[in-house]
Design an enzyme around this catalytic site. Structure first.
Site, mmCIF file in Angstrom:
data_model
loop_
_atom_site.group_PDB
_atom_site.id
_atom_site.type_symbol
_atom_site.label_atom_id
_atom_site.label_comp_id
_atom_site.label_asym_id
_atom_site.label_seq_id
_atom_site.Cartn_x
_atom_site.Cartn_y
_atom_site.Cartn_z
ATOM 1 N N CYS A 183 37.049 11.481 -29.646
ATOM 2 C CA CYS A 183 35.754 10.997 -30.132
ATOM 3 C C CYS A 183 35.952 10.472 -31.547
ATOM 4 O O CYS A 183 36.516 11.162 -32.389
ATOM 5 C CB CYS A 183 34.748 12.145 -30.137
ATOM 6 S SG CYS A 183 33.057 11.543 -30.104
ATOM 7 N N ARG A 219 31.399 7.439 -20.432
ATOM 8 C CA ARG A 219 31.690 8.845 -20.772
ATOM 9 C C ARG A 219 30.448 9.703 -20.643
ATOM 10 O O ARG A 219 30.517 10.883 -20.349
ATOM 11 C CB ARG A 219 32.175 8.940 -22.234
ATOM 12 C CG ARG A 219 33.621 8.706 -22.477
ATOM 13 C CD ARG A 219 33.925 8.970 -23.947
ATOM 14 N NE ARG A 219 33.503 10.320 -24.345
ATOM 15 C CZ ARG A 219 33.256 10.669 -25.602
ATOM 16 N NH1 ARG A 219 33.337 9.784 -26.573
ATOM 17 N NH2 ARG A 219 32.903 11.911 -25.891
ATOM 18 N N ASP A 236 22.449 12.607 -31.724
ATOM 19 C CA ASP A 236 22.841 11.803 -30.550
ATOM 20 C C ASP A 236 21.770 10.778 -30.177
ATOM 21 O O ASP A 236 22.023 9.914 -29.339
ATOM 22 C CB ASP A 236 23.127 12.709 -29.348
ATOM 23 C CG ASP A 236 24.336 13.597 -29.597
ATOM 24 O OD1 ASP A 236 24.506 14.594 -28.870
ATOM 25 O OD2 ASP A 236 25.089 13.303 -30.537
ATOM 26 N N LYS A 295 25.509 16.368 -19.942
ATOM 27 C CA LYS A 295 26.953 16.335 -20.246
ATOM 28 C C LYS A 295 27.319 17.520 -21.146
ATOM 29 O O LYS A 295 28.280 18.238 -20.886
ATOM 30 C CB LYS A 295 27.284 15.039 -20.968
ATOM 31 C CG LYS A 295 28.652 15.008 -21.628
ATOM 32 C CD LYS A 295 28.964 13.665 -22.282
ATOM 33 C CE LYS A 295 28.457 13.579 -23.684
ATOM 34 N NZ LYS A 295 29.263 14.272 -24.699
ATOM 35 N N ASN A 296 26.499 17.750 -22.193
ATOM 36 C CA ASN A 296 26.872 18.763 -23.181
ATOM 37 C C ASN A 296 26.553 20.178 -22.760
ATOM 38 O O ASN A 296 26.835 21.124 -23.497
ATOM 39 C CB ASN A 296 26.239 18.419 -24.532
ATOM 40 C CG ASN A 296 26.887 17.174 -25.127
ATOM 41 O OD1 ASN A 296 27.952 16.746 -24.675
ATOM 42 N ND2 ASN A 296 26.243 16.588 -26.107
ATOM 43 N N ARG A 341 37.704 15.359 -36.609
ATOM 44 C CA ARG A 341 36.759 16.429 -36.267
ATOM 45 C C ARG A 341 37.401 17.806 -36.517
ATOM 46 O O ARG A 341 38.217 18.258 -35.719
ATOM 47 C CB ARG A 341 36.281 16.328 -34.818
ATOM 48 C CG ARG A 341 35.537 15.030 -34.505
ATOM 49 C CD ARG A 341 34.063 15.071 -34.870
ATOM 50 N NE ARG A 341 33.270 15.865 -33.954
ATOM 51 C CZ ARG A 341 32.797 15.407 -32.780
ATOM 52 N NH1 ARG A 341 33.078 14.188 -32.413
ATOM 53 N NH2 ARG A 341 32.066 16.178 -31.999
ATOM 54 N N PRO A 342 37.076 18.482 -37.581
ATOM 55 C CA PRO A 342 37.691 19.776 -37.934
ATOM 56 C C PRO A 342 37.441 20.845 -36.873
ATOM 57 O O PRO A 342 36.472 20.770 -36.126
ATOM 58 C CB PRO A 342 36.998 20.147 -39.241
ATOM 59 C CG PRO A 342 35.758 19.348 -39.287
ATOM 60 C CD PRO A 342 36.001 18.097 -38.501
ATOM 61 N N LEU A 380 36.174 26.272 -37.965
ATOM 62 C CA LEU A 380 35.232 27.347 -37.559
ATOM 63 C C LEU A 380 35.745 28.063 -36.314
ATOM 64 O O LEU A 380 35.641 29.287 -36.185
ATOM 65 C CB LEU A 380 33.851 26.757 -37.295
ATOM 66 C CG LEU A 380 33.215 25.969 -38.449
ATOM 67 C CD1 LEU A 380 31.913 25.330 -37.996
ATOM 68 C CD2 LEU A 380 32.981 26.859 -39.668
HETATM 69 C C1 EPZ Z 1 28.158 18.867 -30.185
HETATM 70 O O1 EPZ Z 1 29.322 18.467 -30.842
HETATM 71 C C2 EPZ Z 1 27.910 17.780 -29.156
HETATM 72 N N1 EPZ Z 1 29.050 17.698 -28.254
HETATM 73 C C3 EPZ Z 1 27.736 16.443 -29.880
HETATM 74 O O2 EPZ Z 1 27.440 15.464 -28.903
HETATM 75 C C4 EPZ Z 1 26.551 16.572 -30.825
HETATM 76 O O3 EPZ Z 1 26.401 15.362 -31.530
HETATM 77 C C5 EPZ Z 1 26.832 17.714 -31.825
HETATM 78 O O4 EPZ Z 1 27.061 18.938 -31.091
HETATM 79 C C6 EPZ Z 1 25.697 17.936 -32.794
HETATM 80 O O5 EPZ Z 1 24.537 18.183 -32.132
HETATM 81 C C7 EPZ Z 1 29.172 18.605 -27.256
HETATM 82 O O6 EPZ Z 1 28.368 19.502 -27.102
HETATM 83 C C8 EPZ Z 1 30.363 18.448 -26.359
HETATM 84 P P1 EPZ Z 1 29.301 20.327 -34.194
HETATM 85 P P2 EPZ Z 1 30.149 19.498 -31.749
HETATM 86 O O7 EPZ Z 1 30.426 21.297 -34.134
HETATM 87 O O8 EPZ Z 1 29.832 20.873 -31.383
HETATM 88 C C9 EPZ Z 1 31.430 20.208 -38.352
HETATM 89 C C10 EPZ Z 1 27.716 13.395 -27.863
HETATM 90 O O9 EPZ Z 1 27.514 12.241 -28.255
HETATM 91 N N2 EPZ Z 1 32.446 21.154 -37.872
HETATM 92 O O10 EPZ Z 1 27.902 20.817 -34.012
HETATM 93 O O11 EPZ Z 1 31.568 19.070 -31.753
HETATM 94 C C11 EPZ Z 1 31.542 18.836 -37.715
HETATM 95 O O12 EPZ Z 1 32.501 18.054 -38.388
HETATM 96 C C12 EPZ Z 1 28.399 14.389 -28.760
HETATM 97 O O13 EPZ Z 1 27.376 13.855 -26.744
HETATM 98 C C13 EPZ Z 1 33.310 21.717 -38.802
HETATM 99 O O14 EPZ Z 1 33.241 21.438 -39.987
HETATM 100 O O15 EPZ Z 1 29.518 19.216 -33.151
HETATM 101 C C14 EPZ Z 1 30.141 18.286 -37.873
HETATM 102 O O16 EPZ Z 1 30.008 17.689 -39.144
HETATM 103 C C15 EPZ Z 1 28.830 13.766 -30.066
HETATM 104 N N3 EPZ Z 1 34.260 22.596 -38.377
HETATM 105 C C16 EPZ Z 1 29.264 19.538 -37.823
HETATM 106 O O17 EPZ Z 1 30.151 20.660 -37.933
HETATM 107 C C17 EPZ Z 1 34.373 22.956 -37.057
HETATM 108 O O18 EPZ Z 1 35.247 23.797 -36.739
HETATM 109 C C18 EPZ Z 1 28.499 19.685 -36.535
HETATM 110 O O19 EPZ Z 1 29.437 19.497 -35.518
HETATM 111 C C19 EPZ Z 1 33.480 22.368 -36.122
HETATM 112 C C20 EPZ Z 1 32.527 21.464 -36.557
#
Ligand code: EPZ
Length: 419
Positions: A116, A399, A306, A22-23, A123-124, A127
């Site tokens: 989500c 999902r 995950d 999926k990801n 979810r910020p 970045l």
């Molecule tokens: C990806 O989410 C995956 N989703 C998530 O899988 C996975 O849990 C996550 O990476 C961590 O491995 C997809 O690839 C679609 P992050 P992502 O940005 O990229 C913070 C599932 O169950 N952050 O790595 O959205 C954020 O709040 C999903 O399949 C900021 O602060 O996660 C988090 O604490 C859930 N500012 C941390 O970074 C930003 O602009 C890591 O989030 C973006 C993120």
């Protein structure tokens, strides 16, 4: 409201094939916007999030033809640069369309992504906005809509103050069409990032360093689209491996990449799960008298967040106390109160840490799935529990896990879907 009803306690056996990740797919689909050429995607998982992503392509004026696990996307007819809120709010990964649209159309409008419940608030995306600014975009925000403009994106440097998987993927693919060199630092290392870079490079992009903390992208004028086969879903594979261990069932997981599961397999060795591994399969042999083991979730190659929820269920059946520290997301441990209602002995120390004392027998209960990973963990708990477990809000499970009820029934699970 559709729900699953599970009769627990049966031992499962047999083979289960892992679907496309999926990801990974949720990034290859938006990447189609970077090229005016038709893209063919193979090994696409049949899950709700993919349908939502393809809805966005169609809403932007792209053409989509889906046949089972193969899909053709043609974005030469793109005629919009605004993400419709009703669609973007159903999918957190809708943010992945922003960069390619900006690169292709010079402008993009979009709402704060939804879809989500885990993570701080909504979810910020700071970045992403900082990264696009580093590539020369102007960012404004009015009436709940972000508006990015950039006549021509220029290569730049950006350091991720928080490691972000989609942040890394978004800026990496957007910089492909920027003028000059982009250097991204403190990048995430996930296999899905490497798969995306490898695919884009076969179509004319010039990306180096994917899978390391520093990625360098030398911009090109155009890229082709060609064909992309989605890599196996390491989280689905890991989930099934944990399910097999938790129910002490001999199950072979096929079509997977064990090399992407090293953190889980290293822990399996410590806690007493017996397994064997091949190039694209993983056979769980037995899991008698499991030992508790504490862990902290971490960016790849650490233990994936995950798999944290399924692992928590496994630890309810392990001997001893384990401390699980969820370092990535807020709220991702809230589902444990439902396991407690089933008989688990779980103490929430704070929103990021729980202590589990096992083993405890679980008893079937009425549950609601808050997110896809907690949802599948409830299925695992229901398979272990004595009696009947009912899980509603199973859209959250659909999902991320294609036809999960049919596939688990083939292993002998007594699980029915009621729409
Ligand atoms: C990806 O989410 C995956 N989703 C998530 O899988 C996975 O849990 C996550 O990476 C961590 O491995 C997809 O690839 C679609 P992050 P992502 O940005 O990229 C913070 C599932 O169950 N952050 O790595 O959205 C954020 O709040 C999903 O399949 C900021 O602060 O996660 C988090 O604490 C859930 N500012 C941390 O970074 C930003 O602009 C890591 O989030 C973006 C993120």
């Amino acid at each position: 409201m559709p729900k699953f009803i599970i009769q627990g306690g049966s031992r499962l056996t047999g083979e289960i094939a892992v679907k496309g990740a999926k990801n990974a797919a949720l990034k290859i689909i938006p990447a189609a916007l970077l090229s005016g050429q038709p893209l063919t995607i193979k090994n696409l998982p049949a899950i709700e999030d993919i349908d939502r992503a393809l809805d966005i392509i169609k809403d932007l004026g792209g053409q989509v033809a889906l046949h089972n696990d193969e899909c053709q996307i043609n974005c030469s007819t793109l005629n919009r640069h605004e993400l419709t809120p009703a669609l973007a709010n159903k999918l957190r990964a809708s943010i992945m369309f922003v960069g390619p649209l900006l690169a292709r159309q010079g402008e993009v409008k979009f709402p704060h992504p939804g879809g989500c419940v885990i993570g701080a608030g909504t979810r910020p995306i700071d970045l992403f906005l900082e990264g696009f600014t580093a590539l020369g975009a102007r960012v404004s925000f009015k009436n709940g809509v972000y508006h990015l403009q950039a006549k021509k994106l220029k290569g730049g440097e950006y350091f991720f103050t928080t490691v972000s998987v989609t942040g890394t993927e978004s800026l990496m693919m957007t910089a492909v069409l920027a003028e000059g060199r982009t250097i991204l630092k403190n990048c995430a290392l996930e296999p899905e990032i490497v798969a995306l870079a490898d695919y884009l490079n076969t179509q004319g992009a010039r990306i180096s360093g994917a899978g390391t903390p520093t990625i360098i992208i030398d911009g090109v004028k155009t890229i082709d689209a060609g064909t992309c086969k989605i890599i196996p879903d390491r989280i689905e594979a890991g989930t099934f491996a944990i399910l097999a261990a938790a129910t002490n069932s001999p199950i072979t997981i096929t079509n997977c990449q064990p090399a992407h599961l090293e953190s889980l397999l290293a822990i399996f060795k410590k806690i007493g799960v017996k397994f064997s591994v091949g190039p694209d399969w993983l056979k769980i042999i037995s899991a008698d008298k499991l030992q508790a083991y504490s862990l902290k979730t971490h960016e790849y190659p650490g233990f994936p967040t995950d798999l944290q929820s399924p692992y928590v269920v496994l630890m309810t059946q392990a001997h001893g106390a384990s401390l699980i520290h969820e370092t990535i997301y807020d709220r991702r441990l809230l589902f444990t109160d439902m396991l407690t209602q089933m008989g688990a002995n779980i103490i929430m120390c704070d929103p990021h840490r729980v202590v589990i004392n096992g083993p405890t027998p679980l008893v079937g209960h009425k549950l609601t799935s808050p997110d896809l990973r907690a949802g599948i963990s409830m299925v695992i708990a229901g398979l272990i529990a004595a009696g009947t477990t009912e899980i509603d809000n199973i859209y959250q499970i659909d999902r991320g896990y294609a036809a999960i009820d049919e596939r688990l029934r083939q292993l002998g699970a007594r699980l029915e879907r009621y729409d």
